[in-house]
Design an enzyme around this catalytic site. Structure first.
Site, PDB file in Angstrom:
ATOM      1  N   HIS A  99      -7.187  -2.918  -0.919  1.00  0.00           N
ATOM      2  CA  HIS A  99      -6.008  -2.053  -0.962  1.00  0.00           C
ATOM      3  C   HIS A  99      -4.968  -2.541  -1.966  1.00  0.00           C
ATOM      4  CE1 HIS A  99      -7.848   0.267   2.035  1.00  0.00           C
ATOM      5  NE2 HIS A  99      -6.757   0.920   2.395  1.00  0.00           N
ATOM      6  N   ASP A 162       3.300  -2.456   7.588  1.00  0.00           N
ATOM      7  CA  ASP A 162       3.451  -1.105   8.137  1.00  0.00           C
ATOM      8  C   ASP A 162       2.094  -0.456   8.416  1.00  0.00           C
ATOM      9  OD1 ASP A 162       6.091  -1.482   7.720  1.00  0.00           O
ATOM     10  OD2 ASP A 162       6.293  -0.044   6.081  1.00  0.00           O
ATOM     11  N   GLU A 273      13.831  -1.010   9.891  1.00  0.00           N
ATOM     12  CA  GLU A 273      13.501  -0.622   8.508  1.00  0.00           C
ATOM     13  C   GLU A 273      14.458   0.482   8.082  1.00  0.00           C
ATOM     14  OE1 GLU A 273       9.543   0.183   7.249  1.00  0.00           O
ATOM     15  OE2 GLU A 273       8.751  -1.758   7.918  1.00  0.00           O
TER      16      GLU A 273
HETATM   17  P1  FAD Z   1      -7.361  -6.887  -1.317  1.00  0.00           P
HETATM   18  O1  FAD Z   1      -6.887  -5.768  -2.164  1.00  0.00           O
HETATM   19  O2  FAD Z   1      -8.778  -6.895  -0.946  1.00  0.00           O
HETATM   20  O3  FAD Z   1      -6.985  -8.281  -2.023  1.00  0.00           O
HETATM   21  C1  FAD Z   1      -5.675  -8.557  -2.481  1.00  0.00           C
HETATM   22  C2  FAD Z   1      -5.660  -9.905  -3.240  1.00  0.00           C
HETATM   23  O4  FAD Z   1      -5.891 -10.959  -2.317  1.00  0.00           O
HETATM   24  C3  FAD Z   1      -6.748 -10.031  -4.302  1.00  0.00           C
HETATM   25  O5  FAD Z   1      -6.276 -10.834  -5.350  1.00  0.00           O
HETATM   26  C4  FAD Z   1      -7.873 -10.707  -3.558  1.00  0.00           C
HETATM   27  O6  FAD Z   1      -8.748 -11.407  -4.425  1.00  0.00           O
HETATM   28  C5  FAD Z   1      -7.100 -11.629  -2.637  1.00  0.00           C
HETATM   29  N1  FAD Z   1      -7.797 -11.843  -1.359  1.00  0.00           N
HETATM   30  C6  FAD Z   1      -8.331 -10.920  -0.529  1.00  0.00           C
HETATM   31  N2  FAD Z   1      -8.858 -11.514   0.554  1.00  0.00           N
HETATM   32  C7  FAD Z   1      -8.639 -12.848   0.399  1.00  0.00           C
HETATM   33  C8  FAD Z   1      -8.943 -13.993   1.163  1.00  0.00           C
HETATM   34  N3  FAD Z   1      -9.599 -13.894   2.319  1.00  0.00           N
HETATM   35  N4  FAD Z   1      -8.583 -15.198   0.692  1.00  0.00           N
HETATM   36  C9  FAD Z   1      -7.922 -15.325  -0.474  1.00  0.00           C
HETATM   37  N5  FAD Z   1      -7.620 -14.279  -1.255  1.00  0.00           N
HETATM   38  C10 FAD Z   1      -7.957 -13.059  -0.817  1.00  0.00           C
HETATM   39  N6  FAD Z   1       2.187  -5.051   2.340  1.00  0.00           N
HETATM   40  C11 FAD Z   1       3.196  -5.512   3.082  1.00  0.00           C
HETATM   41  O7  FAD Z   1       3.561  -6.677   2.986  1.00  0.00           O
HETATM   42  N7  FAD Z   1       3.846  -4.713   3.978  1.00  0.00           N
HETATM   43  C12 FAD Z   1       3.464  -3.427   4.187  1.00  0.00           C
HETATM   44  O8  FAD Z   1       4.052  -2.747   5.010  1.00  0.00           O
HETATM   45  C13 FAD Z   1       2.380  -2.918   3.432  1.00  0.00           C
HETATM   46  N8  FAD Z   1       1.949  -1.655   3.632  1.00  0.00           N
HETATM   47  C14 FAD Z   1       0.889  -1.200   2.917  1.00  0.00           C
HETATM   48  C15 FAD Z   1       0.431   0.097   3.150  1.00  0.00           C
HETATM   49  C16 FAD Z   1      -0.648   0.599   2.449  1.00  0.00           C
HETATM   50  C17 FAD Z   1      -1.124   1.994   2.710  1.00  0.00           C
HETATM   51  C18 FAD Z   1      -1.277  -0.207   1.456  1.00  0.00           C
HETATM   52  C19 FAD Z   1      -2.417   0.313   0.657  1.00  0.00           C
HETATM   53  C20 FAD Z   1      -0.816  -1.501   1.203  1.00  0.00           C
HETATM   54  C21 FAD Z   1       0.268  -2.008   1.934  1.00  0.00           C
HETATM   55  N9  FAD Z   1       0.747  -3.301   1.724  1.00  0.00           N
HETATM   56  C22 FAD Z   1       1.770  -3.772   2.482  1.00  0.00           C
HETATM   57  C23 FAD Z   1       0.203  -4.151   0.653  1.00  0.00           C
HETATM   58  C24 FAD Z   1      -0.914  -5.024   1.163  1.00  0.00           C
HETATM   59  O9  FAD Z   1      -0.409  -6.039   1.990  1.00  0.00           O
HETATM   60  C25 FAD Z   1      -1.645  -5.717  -0.005  1.00  0.00           C
HETATM   61  O10 FAD Z   1      -2.069  -4.773  -0.939  1.00  0.00           O
HETATM   62  C26 FAD Z   1      -2.832  -6.500   0.509  1.00  0.00           C
HETATM   63  O11 FAD Z   1      -3.315  -7.328  -0.513  1.00  0.00           O
HETATM   64  C27 FAD Z   1      -3.930  -5.579   0.944  1.00  0.00           C
HETATM   65  O12 FAD Z   1      -4.894  -6.279   1.689  1.00  0.00           O
HETATM   66  P2  FAD Z   1      -6.430  -6.101   1.309  1.00  0.00           P
HETATM   67  O13 FAD Z   1      -7.204  -6.758   2.367  1.00  0.00           O
HETATM   68  O14 FAD Z   1      -6.774  -4.713   0.996  1.00  0.00           O
HETATM   69  O15 FAD Z   1      -6.444  -7.006  -0.027  1.00  0.00           O
END
Ligand code: FAD
Length: 518
Positions: A99, A162, A273
């Site tokens: 994400h 969120d 918020e």
């Molecule tokens: P990914 O996109 O899979 O990875 C993100 C980064 O972290 C990459 O660089 C990846 O290589 C690295 N990574 C992934 N897993 C690991 C691991 N296990 N160890 C080390 N590195 C790793 N953020 C907030 O803080 N508050 C919010 O309210 C919020 N709301 C959101 C709502 C939506 C709809 C979306 C899409 C995002 C939101 N986010 C929010 C942002 C979100 O926290 C970040 O985009 C987060 O990185 C998404 O997690 P993911 O598992 O999809 O990560």
């Protein structure tokens, strides 16, 4: 200290990537990887999904996907790439739930580790005994699943995002901020221990007591220092219900003063918020429509009259038997606020329903084909002393409407953040998260994506010209100067940690901070 700093910066420059390098698939890569003895497996064909993310703008194909079935699979893979040294340009990206917004979990020509494959292998174990309950969860586990497991024990993590369909490792690599952060700090302030595979392939446990530097480095570390395979997360008693309240303001100063008073008070709400509503009409407002006030007639009748409005959103946790006391407390708190009196909207929902609220919007947007579209989001942390200047220009001049998606705006306090972590925040006790969560559906009449990106550029340029010392959250930069300026005096520490834990710059290449030299 001066010469050490110069040496570190020299090394950093050698590692730095100022533009994306697309590695071509190397046939030797495949044959060398297939020699690995894995519990899980590698796939070389179905790599397209790993080149997509929520931002829907960057598509960088990896050479292979690792579907690990054990932590030692992750360690074997990273260790193998490390031992190949500079002979290969291979990099490794952990992909949580993908994400990210600009390809941060992608690995052009490299290996993407599908962290979700470790779910169930690394079990979610709730430790409910004692005064400080905690849960051990896999790095690739989704927060929604962690919550469901904890609720079986009447417990829940304290700090949230969120949206819960994000992985534990993914949010801990950023910070994890939501309306509870003012009380408990971000998610990275609520972790006791991590298990990490470093960029050399070592598996290390780390905490405040053990490998403390790595522990702090990984929290908010943008995946630069290791892959989080397991996290121990602090829990609290979960309430059964929340009272969910929204009120509207037309005066920005009154809105932010009330927000700041609430986050600083001893007796206050459990979640705080806010968001900005400018000339709003369109469909995408469904985004946060899970809120269903008890008096929808009154809510529907309120006429914004073209004004920009500011919505303060709060919740109070309660169990049904304590509803009366909770209502009394809420009334006292509300009586001190200066919102427009006819705009008090209230609802009572189960705790899980409240925390998982954005998923309701996801389902609606998906059904309209409005989820898998470009998301040119911009998330900023604005120091409190400049929030009025920021609002005046951005909401008064730059933005003409908020129809492309919500604009969140709420304060958090620096004292709840640990400055030993890698997270970068403004240098003031109170700062605001301002999140422009734009969607860009394709349309024949206008290029929504280009328009949103231009708007983001104008906001960033304004901050620069006005000397607003803001920091980007979920940062995205393309030049070394920008990254250095983002980290500021913490840049030396970042480089030192990179050289200690991922000296060949193998990990999380999609962040584009460091480049693996070949
Ligand atoms: P990914 O996109 O899979 O990875 C993100 C980064 O972290 C990459 O660089 C990846 O290589 C690295 N990574 C992934 N897993 C690991 C691991 N296990 N160890 C080390 N590195 C790793 N953020 C907030 O803080 N508050 C919010 O309210 C919020 N709301 C959101 C709502 C939506 C709809 C979306 C899409 C995002 C939101 N986010 C929010 C942002 C979100 O926290 C970040 O985009 C987060 O990185 C998404 O997690 P993911 O598992 O999809 O990560």
């Amino acid at each position: 200290a001066g010469s050490r700093s110069t040496r570190l910066l020299g090394l950093a420059m050698a590692l730095f990537l100022s533009s994306i390098t697309m590695h071509t698939s190397d046939p030797d890569v495949g044959s060398s990887l297939t020699t690995l003895d894995l519990d899980g497996h590698l796939s070389f064909h179905d790599v397209h999904d790993a080149a997509r993310d929520f931002g829907n703008r960057y598509r960088l194909l990896p050479s292979a996907i690792l579907h690990p079935r054990s932590v030692s699979d992750v360690s074997a893979m990273v260790g193998h790439v490390f031992r190949m040294g500079h002979r290969s340009g291979l990099t490794v990206a952990a992909r949580g739930h993908g994400h990210s917004l600009q390809g941060q979990a992608q690995a052009p020509g490299g290996i993407v580790v599908r962290m979700g494959a470790l779910r169930g292998v690394v079990e979610t174990a709730v430790h409910s005994g004692g005064e400080s309950p905690y849960v051990d969860a896999a790095g690739g586990e989704l927060w929604i699943n962690v919550l469901r497991e904890c609720l079986k024990h009447g417990l829940a993590p304290k700090s949230w995002t969120d949206y819960l369909h994000l992985s534990v490792g993914g949010t801990l690599s950023n910070a994890g901020i939501s309306g509870q952060a003012f009380r408990h700090g971000p998610q990275i302030s609520n972790v006791h221990q991590l298990e990490i595979v470093t960029g050399k392939g070592e598996v290390l446990n780390c905490s405040e007591e053990e490998n403390a530097d790595l522990f702090h480095a990984a929290l908010g570390g943008l995946g630069q220092f290791g892959i989080i395979t397991r996290a121990r997360i602090a829990l609290e008693r979960a309430p059964k219900m929340v009272k969910w309240i929204r009120v509207l303001y037309s005066d920005f100063s009154e809105f932010t003063e009330d927000q700041e008073r609430l986050i600083s008070a001893e007796k206050t709400f459990d979640y705080i918020e806010g968001f900005v509503i400018i000339n709003r009409t369109g469909l995408l407002n469904n985004w946060r429509s899970s809120f269903n006030p008890q008096d929808p007639v009154q809510a529907g009748k309120f006429d914004s009259d073209g004004r920009t409005l500011f919505c303060l959103e709060m919740t109070k946790n309660f169990n049904p038997e304590e509803a009366d006391i909770m209502n009394e407390e809420v009334n006292v708190l509300l009586s001190k606020l200066r919102y427009i009196p006819s705009t008090l909207f209230q609802s009572e929902v189960a705790y899980l329903e409240f925390l998982d609220r954005v998923h309701v919007s996801e389902v609606k947007l998906r059904s309209k084909g409005l989820w898998d579209i470009p998301h040119p989001w911009l998330n900023l942390l604005i120091p409190q002393t400049r929030i009025q200047d920021f609002a005046k220009e951005v909401f008064g001049n730059i933005l003409t409407d908020s129809n492309n998606g919500p604009i969140l705006l709420y304060p958090v306090n620096r004292s709840k953040w640990d400055n030993r972590t890698s997270a970068v925040i403004p240098d003031e006790e109170i700062f605001y998260l301002v999140a422009f969560l734009s969607s860009a559906p394709s349309s024949t009449n206008e290029n929504n994506l280009e328009r949103a990106l231009k708007q983001n550029e104008r906001i960033l340029s304004f901050c620069k010209e006005a000397g607003i010392n803001m920091k980007q959250y979920l940062p995205h930069y393309t030049t070394s100067e920008e990254w250095k300026s983002h980290f500021g005096h913490r840049w030396d520490m970042l480089v030192r940690r990179k050289l200690s834990y991922d000296p060949l710059a193998i990990l999380a290449p999609g962040q584009r901070i460091f480049h693996k030299a070949t």
